[in-house]
Design a protein around this motif. Structure first.
Motif, PDB file in Angstrom:
ATOM      1  N   CYS A  28      76.213  46.135  48.914  1.00 24.27           N
ATOM      2  CA  CYS A  28      76.377  46.965  47.165  1.00 24.27           C
ATOM      3  C   CYS A  28      76.402  48.201  47.341  1.00 24.27           C
ATOM      4  CB  CYS A  28      75.457  45.758  46.874  1.00 24.27           C
ATOM      5  SG  CYS A  28      74.518  44.922  47.012  1.00 24.27           S
ATOM      6  N   ASN A  77      74.945  49.832  44.576  1.00 21.25           N
ATOM      7  CA  ASN A  77      73.812  50.673  43.899  1.00 21.25           C
ATOM      8  C   ASN A  77      72.946  49.059  43.714  1.00 21.25           C
ATOM      9  OD1 ASN A  77      75.293  53.441  42.509  1.00 21.25           O
ATOM     10  ND2 ASN A  77      76.616  51.178  41.645  1.00 21.25           N
ATOM     11  N   ILE A  78      71.887  49.553  43.403  1.00 20.33           N
ATOM     12  CA  ILE A  78      70.561  49.257  43.742  1.00 20.33           C
ATOM     13  C   ILE A  78      70.582  48.275  42.337  1.00 20.33           C
ATOM     14  CG2 ILE A  78      69.230  50.932  43.616  1.00 20.33           C
ATOM     15  CD1 ILE A  78      68.580  47.421  46.204  1.00 20.33           C
ATOM     16  N   CYS A  79      70.377  47.102  42.242  1.00 14.49           N
ATOM     17  CA  CYS A  79      70.028  46.804  41.086  1.00 14.49           C
ATOM     18  C   CYS A  79      68.180  46.264  41.780  1.00 14.49           C
ATOM     19  CB  CYS A  79      69.984  45.451  40.471  1.00 14.49           C
ATOM     20  SG  CYS A  79      71.983  45.228  40.379  1.00 14.49           S
ATOM     21  N   TYR A 121      65.630  44.101  40.320  1.00 14.67           N
ATOM     22  CA  TYR A 121      64.791  43.025  40.198  1.00 14.67           C
ATOM     23  C   TYR A 121      65.679  42.428  41.808  1.00 14.67           C
ATOM     24  CZ  TYR A 121      70.265  41.986  38.909  1.00 14.67           C
ATOM     25  OH  TYR A 121      71.239  41.899  39.050  1.00 14.67           O
ATOM     26  N   ARG A 165      81.238  45.369  37.943  1.00 12.67           N
ATOM     27  CA  ARG A 165      81.357  47.245  38.024  1.00 12.67           C
ATOM     28  C   ARG A 165      81.614  47.284  39.941  1.00 12.67           C
ATOM     29  NH1 ARG A 165      75.011  47.904  38.641  1.00 12.67           N
ATOM     30  NH2 ARG A 165      75.411  46.105  39.665  1.00 12.67           N
TER      31      ARG A 165
HETATM   32  S1  SF4 Z   1      71.798  42.113  42.565  1.00 17.52           S
HETATM   33 FE1  SF4 Z   1      72.907  44.055  42.365  1.00 17.52          FE
HETATM   34  S2  SF4 Z   1      71.790  44.830  45.052  1.00 17.52           S
HETATM   35 FE2  SF4 Z   1      71.607  42.607  44.402  1.00 17.52          FE
HETATM   36  S3  SF4 Z   1      72.803  41.737  45.771  1.00 17.52           S
HETATM   37 FE3  SF4 Z   1      73.829  42.074  43.191  1.00 17.52          FE
HETATM   38  S4  SF4 Z   1      75.237  43.323  43.373  1.00 17.52           S
HETATM   39 FE4  SF4 Z   1      73.408  44.125  45.090  1.00 17.52          FE
END
Ligand code: SF4
Length: 468
Positions: free
Chosen positions: A71, A73-75, A77, A160
């Motif tokens: 990924c 960017n980090i989300c 949650y 995104r």
């Molecule tokens: S929630 Fe965000 S960080 Fe986690 S896998 Fe999905 S896109 Fe990647």
């Protein structure tokens, strides 16, 4: 599919009962497998897996899961197994090894018909279109993929991380189903979870996907995130309804910062109170039902003419690691780090980190980590649990004929344990079967837990999320 007559189940609606939801709000498995992954062990070896692949009958249909862990960017949650990196060159190495794994697995199999392919992550579209095409070409070269509408080729998309013109390219590669992460459209909530994604961007992607014949488009939402209120979620849901997805998944955010590091960035004082969370949940259920969505079960809603709702109505809905599926339980092969498969009544999982993954493949070995073989008792219980979770009922005769047991004797204790749910009118019981009432459908995982032979209190507290 659209011409098929759609009969709504007489119990197609949920009943909201706040008191019962509070009473039974305990943590429990989501039952994408039985036994759950907690029972997988390293005693299950690569040799076990190879025997399992080799012995699969030639006429078996297959499903392939491809895991892409990256990924951008980090989300905050997030509780997934992923790698956050902006170094796209890391993806090229992974693609090369993934291709090697697909070829290695294919050599072990005499079954070659692939009727379902699912790309998940992480973010599958972190890969470039040409990298994805190389992987798909290897799949098409090593397996027979029938060119039929019923062949499901799905992908989890992060709007995104995708250019609008890439939708056409995905369609040309054969993709025909799509699931998109949204979570929440409120700008403040998005900021608090580090996931900025406009309504316009999401809507544009869905419109384009429909243009290229993607069906069963799903949007993922999460409730219980920081700064969410019933008011903010109302506005999110209104926007989602404008998009009119075929399916909507609404997940409960479980704040477990001791287990998932990114969640430590979330200010716990900004999380909605249990009462507010319940209000949001109630609002979601009532709104989606009002808009004509059916509750499929375990956080999933679908329009009545969607494949999931039709499959449930026709009693041919199934469940696997990707959630609900319309296909009969195909033998599921997982490739990529941490991927899980289910073949010949055995569960198998690959190693979780990329270095071990590369190391095994450098030695021409499938990067196997752990697994478990299902016992006879596991298979009986799995059939009962999956019947409850997919169809909200168990017909005793079906289980008796399939497994040559006397249902009432085999499940004497469990049937007694159901009495609490019967008293609360969540379940009804007669000589023929077990039926989950409209009031019981939101608490389906509690009811399933009655038939789980592995659960102990500590596991429940530490390993699973709550119902709400
Ligand atoms: S929630 Fe965000 S960080 Fe986690 S896998 Fe999905 S896109 Fe990647």
């Amino acid at each position: 599919m659209a011409n098929q007559e759609i009969k709504l189940k007489p119990f197609g609606q949920l009943e909201w009962d706040e008191k019962l939801l509070k009473k039974y709000n305990i943590a429990g498995p989501r039952y994408t497998s039985y036994p759950t992954a907690l029972e997988f062990t390293e005693d299950y070896s690569l040799d076990d897996y190879l025997v399992c692949l080799n012995s699969l009958a030639e006429d078996k249909s297959l499903s392939l899961y491809i895991h892409v862990p990256f990924c951008q960017n980090i989300c905050y949650y997030c509780a997934c197994n992923k790698i956050i990196t902006k170094h796209k060159d890391k993806a090229e190495k992974y693609v090369q090894y993934l291709i090697k794994e697909i070829e290695l697995v294919s050599k072990e199999l005499s079954a070659k018909t692939l009727r379902q392919i699912h790309w998940g992550g992480g973010t599958p579209t972190y890969l470039s279109m040409s990298q994805m095409k190389r992987i798909m070409d290897v799949i098409y070269a090593n397996f027979d993929v029938p060119q039929e509408d019923s062949t499901e080729i799905s992908i989890e998309v992060d709007p995104r991380a995708l250019n609008i013109e890439d939708i056409k390219t995905l369609s040309e590669m054969g993709f025909n189903r799509m699931s998109m992460g949204v979570q929440d459209f409120d700008p403040k909530v998005q900021q608090s979870i580090n996931r900025i994604q406009s309504f316009e961007m999401t809507n544009e992607m869905v419109v384009e996907a429909r243009k290229y014949n993607f069906t069963s488009i799903n949007l993922d939402l999460i409730y219980g995130l920081p700064l969410q209120t019933q008011e903010t979620f109302k506005s999110t849901l209104e926007k989602v309804i404008t998009i009119s997805p075929d399916r909507i998944s609404v997940f409960n955010y479980a704040h477990l910062p001791h287990r998932f590091k990114p969640q430590r960035k979330i200010n716990s004082y900004e999380l909605p109170s249990p009462t507010e969370k319940l209000n949001i949940f109630e609002y979601i259920i009532k709104t989606l039902q009002g808009e004509g969505y059916l509750y499929i079960g375990m956080d999933h809603f679908a329009k009545p003419d969607d494949e999931l709702a039709i499959a449930q109505n026709n009693k041919c809905l199934h469940r696997n690691f990707q959630g609900y599926t319309t296909h009969e339980e195909y033998e599921l092969i997982g490739v990529g780090v941490s991927s899980i498969g289910s073949i010949n009544n055995q569960y198998h999982q690959n190693v979780r980190d990329v270095d071990s993954y590369y190391e095994a493949l450098d030695q021409n070995k499938i990067p196997s980590w752990r697994g478990v073989g299902m016992s006879y008792d596991d298979l009986v219980r799995k059939a009962v649990i999956f019947s409850l979770i997919c169809h909200f009922e168990v017909i005793k005769k079906d289980i008796e004929e399939k497994f040559d047991i006397n249902f009432d004797q085999y499940f004497k204790n469990e049937l007694e344990m159901l009495s609490v749910y019967i008293d609360d009118r969540l379940v009804e019981l007669d000589d023929e079967g077990i039926y989950v009432t409209n009031r019981g459908r939101l608490l389906i995982r509690n009811i399933c837990m009655t038939f789980d032979a592995y659960l102990n209190e500590l596991q429940v507290i530490n390993s699973f999320s709550k119902v709400i």
